[in-house]
Design a protein around this motif. Structure first.
Motif, PDB file in Angstrom:
ATOM      1  N   MET A   1       0.870  -1.197   0.123  1.00  0.00           N
ATOM      2  CA  MET A   1      -0.135  -0.004  -0.159  1.00  0.00           C
ATOM      3  C   MET A   1       0.455   1.303  -0.541  1.00  0.00           C
ATOM      4  N   ALA A   2       0.442   2.163  -0.886  1.00  0.00           N
ATOM      5  CA  ALA A   2       0.884   2.915  -0.905  1.00  0.00           C
ATOM      6  C   ALA A   2       0.248   4.548  -0.888  1.00  0.00           C
ATOM      7  N   ALA A   3       1.004   5.029   0.290  1.00  0.00           N
ATOM      8  CA  ALA A   3       1.072   6.920   0.804  1.00  0.00           C
ATOM      9  C   ALA A   3      -0.046   6.960  -0.549  1.00  0.00           C
ATOM     10  N   THR A   4      -0.570   8.392  -0.741  1.00  0.00           N
ATOM     11  CA  THR A   4      -1.970   8.637  -1.204  1.00  0.00           C
ATOM     12  C   THR A   4      -1.542  10.567  -1.015  1.00  0.00           C
ATOM     13  N   LEU A   5      -1.503  10.841  -2.129  1.00  0.00           N
ATOM     14  CA  LEU A   5      -1.833  12.438  -1.997  1.00  0.00           C
ATOM     15  C   LEU A   5      -1.771  13.467  -0.800  1.00  0.00           C
ATOM     16  N   SER A   6      -2.850  13.294  -1.023  1.00  0.00           N
ATOM     17  CA  SER A   6      -3.520  13.940   0.917  1.00  0.00           C
ATOM     18  C   SER A   6      -2.171  13.258   1.913  1.00  0.00           C
ATOM     19  N   GLN A   7      -1.695  12.222   1.435  1.00  0.00           N
ATOM     20  CA  GLN A   7      -0.648  12.008   3.014  1.00  0.00           C
ATOM     21  C   GLN A   7       0.722  12.697   2.286  1.00  0.00           C
ATOM     22  N   TRP A   8       0.991  12.307   1.503  1.00  0.00           N
ATOM     23  CA  TRP A   8       1.800  13.788   1.052  1.00  0.00           C
ATOM     24  C   TRP A   8       1.776  14.896   1.627  1.00  0.00           C
ATOM     25  N   VAL A   9       0.918  14.986   0.875  1.00  0.00           N
ATOM     26  CA  VAL A   9       0.278  16.914   1.215  1.00  0.00           C
ATOM     27  C   VAL A   9       0.223  16.884   3.094  1.00  0.00           C
ATOM     28  N   ALA A  10      -0.135  15.836   3.954  1.00  0.00           N
ATOM     29  CA  ALA A  10       0.153  16.309   5.443  1.00  0.00           C
ATOM     30  C   ALA A  10       1.434  15.556   5.935  1.00  0.00           C
ATOM     31  N   ALA A  11       2.152  15.035   5.137  1.00  0.00           N
ATOM     32  CA  ALA A  11       3.478  15.305   5.717  1.00  0.00           C
ATOM     33  C   ALA A  11       3.951  16.083   5.564  1.00  0.00           C
ATOM     34  N   ALA A  12       4.161  17.107   4.423  1.00  0.00           N
ATOM     35  CA  ALA A  12       4.648  18.474   4.751  1.00  0.00           C
ATOM     36  C   ALA A  12       3.996  19.837   4.783  1.00  0.00           C
ATOM     37  N   ARG A  13       3.465  19.523   6.248  1.00  0.00           N
ATOM     38  CA  ARG A  13       3.155  19.902   6.722  1.00  0.00           C
ATOM     39  C   ARG A  13       2.089  21.169   6.610  1.00  0.00           C
ATOM     40  N   LEU A  14       1.696  22.114   5.805  1.00  0.00           N
ATOM     41  CA  LEU A  14       1.256  22.880   5.527  1.00  0.00           C
ATOM     42  C   LEU A  14       0.818  23.670   7.102  1.00  0.00           C
ATOM     43  N   ARG A  15       0.280  23.583   8.192  1.00  0.00           N
ATOM     44  CA  ARG A  15       0.162  24.403   9.465  1.00  0.00           C
ATOM     45  C   ARG A  15       1.311  25.294   8.950  1.00  0.00           C
ATOM     46  N   THR A  16       2.594  24.954   9.079  1.00  0.00           N
ATOM     47  CA  THR A  16       3.394  25.357   8.911  1.00  0.00           C
ATOM     48  C   THR A  16       4.349  26.423   8.281  1.00  0.00           C
ATOM     49  N   LEU A  17       3.570  26.316   6.679  1.00  0.00           N
ATOM     50  CA  LEU A  17       3.721  27.093   5.916  1.00  0.00           C
ATOM     51  C   LEU A  17       3.677  28.896   5.910  1.00  0.00           C
ATOM     52  N   PRO A  18       2.390  28.630   6.698  1.00  0.00           N
ATOM     53  CA  PRO A  18       2.856  30.585   6.817  1.00  0.00           C
ATOM     54  C   PRO A  18       3.746  30.702   7.686  1.00  0.00           C
ATOM     55  N   MET A  19       5.005  30.343   8.503  1.00  0.00           N
ATOM     56  CA  MET A  19       5.982  30.702   8.589  1.00  0.00           C
ATOM     57  C   MET A  19       7.003  31.320   7.390  1.00  0.00           C
ATOM     58  N   ALA A  20       6.831  30.385   6.356  1.00  0.00           N
ATOM     59  CA  ALA A  20       7.677  30.607   5.662  1.00  0.00           C
ATOM     60  C   ALA A  20       6.803  31.543   4.422  1.00  0.00           C
ATOM     61  N   VAL A  21       5.805  31.966   4.359  1.00  0.00           N
ATOM     62  CA  VAL A  21       4.571  33.314   4.208  1.00  0.00           C
ATOM     63  C   VAL A  21       5.114  35.047   4.259  1.00  0.00           C
ATOM     64  N   ALA A  22       5.192  34.120   5.541  1.00  0.00           N
ATOM     65  CA  ALA A  22       4.958  35.345   6.378  1.00  0.00           C
ATOM     66  C   ALA A  22       6.212  36.908   6.525  1.00  0.00           C
ATOM     67  N   PRO A  23       7.032  35.863   6.609  1.00  0.00           N
ATOM     68  CA  PRO A  23       8.729  36.591   6.826  1.00  0.00           C
ATOM     69  C   PRO A  23       8.873  37.559   5.171  1.00  0.00           C
ATOM     70  N   VAL A  24       8.720  36.605   3.877  1.00  0.00           N
ATOM     71  CA  VAL A  24       8.122  37.754   2.930  1.00  0.00           C
ATOM     72  C   VAL A  24       7.412  38.567   2.717  1.00  0.00           C
ATOM     73  N   VAL A  25       6.173  38.511   3.431  1.00  0.00           N
ATOM     74  CA  VAL A  25       5.168  39.561   3.642  1.00  0.00           C
ATOM     75  C   VAL A  25       5.671  40.677   4.166  1.00  0.00           C
ATOM     76  N   VAL A  26       6.623  40.401   5.961  1.00  0.00           N
ATOM     77  CA  VAL A  26       7.390  41.487   6.154  1.00  0.00           C
ATOM     78  C   VAL A  26       8.246  42.179   5.793  1.00  0.00           C
ATOM     79  N   GLY A  27       9.057  40.985   4.678  1.00  0.00           N
ATOM     80  CA  GLY A  27      10.115  41.793   4.230  1.00  0.00           C
ATOM     81  C   GLY A  27      10.372  42.753   2.934  1.00  0.00           C
ATOM     82  N   SER A  28       8.944  42.497   2.126  1.00  0.00           N
ATOM     83  CA  SER A  28       7.875  43.603   1.462  1.00  0.00           C
ATOM     84  C   SER A  28       7.808  44.697   1.779  1.00  0.00           C
ATOM     85  N   ALA A  29       7.254  44.479   2.722  1.00  0.00           N
ATOM     86  CA  ALA A  29       6.904  46.243   3.916  1.00  0.00           C
ATOM     87  C   ALA A  29       7.948  47.014   3.799  1.00  0.00           C
ATOM     88  N   ALA A  30       8.791  46.253   4.334  1.00  0.00           N
ATOM     89  CA  ALA A  30      10.079  47.193   4.469  1.00  0.00           C
ATOM     90  C   ALA A  30      10.707  47.192   3.754  1.00  0.00           C
TER      91      ALA A  30
END
Length: 290
Positions: A1-30
């Protein structure tokens, strides 16, 4: 049994992605405050940040999985530990993300002429891998928070600002420290949850080293300092008082971290901290724009 696409997405830990977006927004504002906002370069910086964040998450999945660290943990789905995906496939996914980050980063430094930042880019990828990878991962020695603060705070925000404006200002530094602290708080919440299982496998994160109580208090302190710093610049940018909205959003996760006794109750704190980061970045950018 292989992992599904949703499981790959879950393992990418989408909840952490705002921490990647926020610095770019703040840096661009500066950069905007310096009258040098460049959308194309901001987009490239965003690709770099997102690819690095997902790459770190997959690398962590792989390294912790092959060590057995994730065999008895409370938290989101893991590809390697589940045995649904060969470990080497997860490793290749991590390096594919690092490759995307490298290509976007190369384009960014070429456009901005900041070739010396290639050294910073290479350091970022090396640090991302050795967080839990290699024979002596520094994430197991309580240094993971240092990596997150430096690379997802200082480097991400100041790098975004500098590649657009070829300069940084005090506002950028305040935002860089703030974003770094919010990202570090997210990691701290994750590690507080895992203190018992991490100690069992000799993964001595900062939370595991300083203990449950101090770790919980540090989470609150990090968010408080992050919110206060931009307020130092309300003289020039009065609308930066909007950042207090992030403080309001942070109240609930702070109370949860301080009082939750069931480890699983800390899982929603990751998403909540990500939301704090999004509100912080949006309020910061709006405060500068207005």
């Amino acid at each position: 049994m292989a992992a599904t696409l949703s499981q790959w997405v879950a393992a990418a830990r989408l909840r952490t992605l705002p921490m990647a977006v926020a610095p770019v927004v703040v840096g661009s504002a500066a950069a905007h405050a310096l009258d040098q906002f460049r959308p194309g370069r901001a987009l490239l910086a965003l690709v770099v940040a997102l690819a690095l964040q997902i790459g770190v998450n997959y690398a962590n999945d792989y390294s912790d999985g092959i060590r057995g660290t994730d065999d008895a943990r409370v938290g989101p789905f893991r590809l390697t530990a589940s045995r649904l995906v060969p470990a080497k496939t997860v490793k290749h996914a991590a390096f594919a993300c690092f490759g995307v980050a490298a290509v976007a980063g190369l384009a960014l430094v070429a456009l901005s002429g900041t070739w010396w930042l290639l050294i910073v880019g290479v350091a970022s990828i090396v640090a991302a891998w050795y967080y839990t990878g290699g024979k002596k991962p520094y994430g197991y020695m309580g240094l993971g928070e240092v990596f997150v603060f430096v690379f997802f705070g200082l480097v991400a925000v100041l790098g975004t600002t500098y590649t657009q404006a070829l300069a940084v200002n005090g506002l950028a530094w305040a935002g860089a420290v703030g974003c770094g602290l919010i990202s570090t708080a997210l990691l701290m919440a994750n590690n507080i949850r895992d203190i018992p299982t991490d100690r069992d496998v000799d993964k001595m994160t900062l939370a595991a080293r300083i203990g449950d109580g101090p770790a919980r208090a540090s989470y609150v302190a990090m968010l408080a300092v992050a919110v206060v710093l931009p307020l130092l610049f309300t003289g020039a940018h009065p609308w930066l008082w909007l950042v207090l909205a992030a403080g309001a959003v942070a109240v609930k996760p702070c109370l949860t971290v301080l009082h939750a006794h069931v480890r699983a109750a800390l899982i929603p704190v990751l998403k909540a901290t990500g939301i704090v980061g999004v509100v912080y970045a949006a309020a910061f950018a709006l405060g500068v724009a207005l």
